[in-house]
Write a protein that holds these residues in place. Structure first.
Motif, PDB file in Angstrom:
ATOM      1  N   ARG A   1       0.912  -1.466   0.025  1.00 47.20           N
ATOM      2  CA  ARG A   1       0.100   0.026   0.197  1.00 47.20           C
ATOM      3  C   ARG A   1       1.031   0.818  -0.011  1.00 47.20           C
ATOM      4  O   ARG A   1       1.952   0.910   0.373  1.00 47.20           O
ATOM      5  CB  ARG A   1      -0.851   0.202   1.498  1.00 47.20           C
ATOM      6  CG  ARG A   1      -1.500   1.183   1.450  1.00 47.20           C
ATOM      7  CD  ARG A   1      -2.357   1.200   2.347  1.00 47.20           C
ATOM      8  NE  ARG A   1      -3.793   1.747   2.115  1.00 47.20           N
ATOM      9  CZ  ARG A   1      -4.268   2.025   2.486  1.00 47.20           C
ATOM     10  NH1 ARG A   1      -4.892   1.590   3.963  1.00 47.20           N
ATOM     11  NH2 ARG A   1      -5.753   3.170   3.459  1.00 47.20           N
TER      12      ARG A   1
ATOM     13  N   VAL B   1     -10.455   0.151  -0.624  1.00 44.14           N
ATOM     14  CA  VAL B   1      -8.539   0.251  -0.278  1.00 44.14           C
ATOM     15  C   VAL B   1      -7.723  -1.120  -0.909  1.00 44.14           C
ATOM     16  O   VAL B   1      -7.451  -0.425  -2.454  1.00 44.14           O
ATOM     17  CB  VAL B   1      -8.265   0.387   0.747  1.00 44.14           C
ATOM     18  CG1 VAL B   1      -6.566  -0.286   0.871  1.00 44.14           C
ATOM     19  CG2 VAL B   1      -8.393   1.173   1.930  1.00 44.14           C
TER      20      VAL B   1
ATOM     21  N   GLN C   1      -7.572   0.171  -5.103  1.00 47.93           N
ATOM     22  CA  GLN C   1      -6.731   0.613  -5.134  1.00 47.93           C
ATOM     23  C   GLN C   1      -5.818   0.256  -6.489  1.00 47.93           C
ATOM     24  O   GLN C   1      -5.346  -0.637  -7.128  1.00 47.93           O
ATOM     25  CB  GLN C   1      -5.839   1.439  -4.119  1.00 47.93           C
ATOM     26  CG  GLN C   1      -6.408   1.956  -3.661  1.00 47.93           C
ATOM     27  CD  GLN C   1      -5.955   1.902  -2.448  1.00 47.93           C
ATOM     28  OE1 GLN C   1      -4.067   2.423  -1.966  1.00 47.93           O
ATOM     29  NE2 GLN C   1      -5.940   3.614  -1.087  1.00 47.93           N
TER      30      GLN C   1
ATOM     31  N   LEU D   1      -4.892  -3.176  -5.429  1.00 46.59           N
ATOM     32  CA  LEU D   1      -3.233  -4.009  -4.324  1.00 46.59           C
ATOM     33  C   LEU D   1      -3.524  -4.807  -4.030  1.00 46.59           C
ATOM     34  O   LEU D   1      -2.527  -5.361  -3.381  1.00 46.59           O
ATOM     35  CB  LEU D   1      -4.133  -2.501  -3.714  1.00 46.59           C
ATOM     36  CG  LEU D   1      -3.617  -2.523  -2.068  1.00 46.59           C
ATOM     37  CD1 LEU D   1      -1.978  -1.847  -2.032  1.00 46.59           C
ATOM     38  CD2 LEU D   1      -4.252  -1.243  -1.069  1.00 46.59           C
TER      39      LEU D   1
END
Length: 612
Positions: free
Chosen positions: A17, A281, A284, A304
């Motif tokens: 990340r 998230v 991403q 991700l």
């Protein structure tokens, strides 16, 4: 007997990340290269089940790039080493070169496939330029004060290179030999994460955490214009050019991949990955590559969570999503039908994937998933039960490839799970728990901490920590375990680490932490054979074929073995099957093949011939 590799179902790219993950394609647009674990995978784009695995690195890999000729790959790792090796078989290494004292973040080839620039996070320097065949120095990478994130080399003469860094600058280099020429500062206001020269060498583009897309003259390095202001709402991690040098794509933390036209500066298309309204998230976009040499305009972006998204201009959603694991696979289970057509794999991060063995295609199991390491699977008539370090027992509907809505909370950390006679038996830190339809039926508090469990019919076999014996308990019709073991198996010389009943229940194989497997006859609990002893480290998994005549095992020594009950001395070995250990084995395709998984996050299918 013989065993040989049939296919490698590759791991997904490793991601971090807040950091870009660099992807690379060969000149023909047929294969994609990326880093995962300690391996580099070269994967066919049109058929992701076809791949090659390079295992020459001894530490975690970070980046891989095809040479413009397509015959070589340069890859880097966290120790600062770059290895150059053949792209055809992914076996022969041309050379290993120590570049910097820290992580390699990116590598780039010149247009002649002769020079390589590697950059990253070092102490004395942040990068270096070498010749690919000998490692001789052909230039210095200077001008930055912080870690360098990416490098790009102009493919035409005069040779030019650009490096971008956490110090918010772009350094322009003239070559060869490469040396510092100029520096573009004050444009980006944050970490600069990506750089790329257009295929015709006329334009350089840089992108960064400040969401800025900056263009430069490809020959002089002079800034020309900024485009796409306000286009992305998150950090831009990567950029890749179309082969016509008129368009490029950017990948961002805002879950979008956007297509830009250079001349007008207009956005031609935007793809949003994941649900339209929800912020995710895991969706991403941390990498992107636009393969040249193709006629269909395919763009590949990386999420991700490791998913590879296949995008095509004109289509608003991904045409294909290639899924898999990018963390160590800690559990493997075959489907309950016994035909071996499907596999379930569970990894260190709690992700569970279902695989079609015939096509080699994997997909993430939908629904309320585990949040921590998967320990084991137990198949039972259309369902598979799973336990994980989030201390839950969950049920997977195999036909729908989804988690059933309910789950059972375990009272302690699970060590293993088995299914028998309509009950699910879970080995937990404090003993053995029996469940039916997510409800606790009974629990036996053992004096010792279990290590592994197996069940068949009324038999439940358990290994214990710091003990070299296995205990066998009886399970009655009401789901209650006998208070005392009906048999104690004492022939092992080390702690029991794996247990497996044959499909007909006639035999129980017990593997231990020193690498030896003892097989017991369940009729008398006498030893059937104790000659299965070729592993040099802990046995992690044992699986029997349907006939109960042969078994396969995987161990921490990275090897897979196939054993014969009739001829205990007749065994075959697949050495170095998985880096960092083989955590799961299973018979598939009607016992014609063996599947294995391990620390490299890949699934491998092996052909076994001449069983005797």
């Amino acid at each position: 007997m013989s065993i040989e590799i049939e296919s490698i179902l590759a791991a997904s790219p490793a991601t971090t990340r807040g950091q870009p993950t660099h992807l690379s394609c060969d000149p023909k647009g047929e294969r994609i290269a990326y880093a995962s674990g300690k391996s580099i995978f070269l994967r066919n784009i049109d058929n992701p089940a076809l791949s090659k695995q390079y295992t020459g690195h001894t530490t975690t890999t970070t980046v891989a790039r095809f040479s413009p000729s397509g015959y070589w790959v340069a890859s880097g790792d966290v120790s600062g080493k770059v290895r150059v090796w053949d792209a055809v078989e992914a076996v022969n290494t041309k050379g290993e070169y120590a570049i910097i004292s820290g992580r390699i973040n990116d590598v780039a080839w010149d247009g002649d496939s002769q020079r390589v620039i590697a950059v990253g996070d070092g102490r004395e320097r942040y990068g270096h330029c070498i010749t690919a065949d000998s490692g001789n120095s052909v230039g210095e990478i200077t001008g930055h004060s912080k870690v360098v994130n990416a490098v790009a080399i102009r493919q035409q003469r005069p040779l030019r290179a650009a490096t971008v860094s956490d110090d918010s600058t772009m350094c322009f280099l003239h070559g060869a030999p490469f040396k510092f020429a100029s520096k573009a500062a004050g444009l980006h206001k944050g970490f600069v994460l990506g750089a790329a020269f257009s295929p015709d060498g006329s334009t350089l583009v840089t992108v960064g955490a400040d969401r800025r897309i900056q263009l430069y003259d490809g020959k002089t390095g002079e800034p020309t214009k900024q485009i796409g202001e306000g286009g992305h709402s998150g950090s831009i991690f990567a950029v890749s050019w179309a082969k016509d040098s008129k368009r490029f794509v950017t990948a961002s933390a805002d879950q979008t991949v956007q297509l830009w036209e250079v001349e007008s500066g207009e956005r031609l298309q935007s793809w949003r990955i994941g649900h339209e309204s929800a912020v995710s998230v895991s969706d991403q976009q941390v990498g992107v590559v636009w393969p040249h040499g193709r006629t269909d305009g395919l763009i590949i972006s990386l999420s991700l969570d490791g998913n590879l998204n296949y995008l095509k201009p004109g289509s608003s959603t991904p045409v294909t999503v290639v899924q898999g694991h990018n963390k160590s696979i800690t559990a493997l289970g075959a489907g309950s039908d016994g035909a071996g057509n499907t596999l379930l794999t569970g990894s260190f991060d709690g992700r569970v994937c279902s695989w079609d063995v015939a096509t080699g295609i994997g997909s993430v199991v939908d629904g309320q998933a585990h949040s921590n390491q998967i320990v084991q699977f137990a198949p039972a008539s259309g369902r598979t039960y799973s336990v994980a370090w989030d201390d839950t027992l969950r049920t997977i509907d195999e036909s729908a490839s989804t988690f059933a809505g309910s789950s059972a909370k375990l009272s302690a950390q699970p060590k293993g799970v088995a299914a028998s006679d309509g009950y699910v038996v879970v080995a937990i830190n404090s003993g053995i728990a029996v469940y039916s339809d997510d409800n606790l039926v009974s629990q036996l508090d053992a004096e010792l901490t279990p290590t592994t469990i197996a069940a068949y019919g009324s038999f439940v076999a358990v290994g214990a920590e710091r003990e070299s014996f296995a205990k066998v308990y009886e399970l009655d019709g009401s789901g209650k375990l006998s208070a005392r073991p009906t048999a104690t198996l004492t022939n092992s010389t080390a702690q029991i680490s794996a247990l497996s009943f044959s499909p007909d229940g006639k035999y129980l194989a017990a593997g231990n932490s020193s690498g030896k497997i003892v097989v017991y006859d369940t009729g008398s609990w006498n030893v059937a054979t104790d000659r299965w002893s070729a592993h040099t480290a802990r046995v992690l998994s044992i699986a029997w074929n349907k006939a109960g005549t042969h078994a396969t095992s995987g161990g921490l020594d990275t090897n897979v073995f196939v054993w014969s009950l009739a001829k205990p001395g007749s065994r075959v070995k697949a050495p170095n099957a998985h880096k960092d250990g083989v955590y799961g084995v299973a018979w598939v395709s009607g016992d014609q093949n063996i599947a294995s998984t391990g620390g490299d996050a890949a699934v491998k299918v092996w052909t076994v011939k001449g069983l005797q």
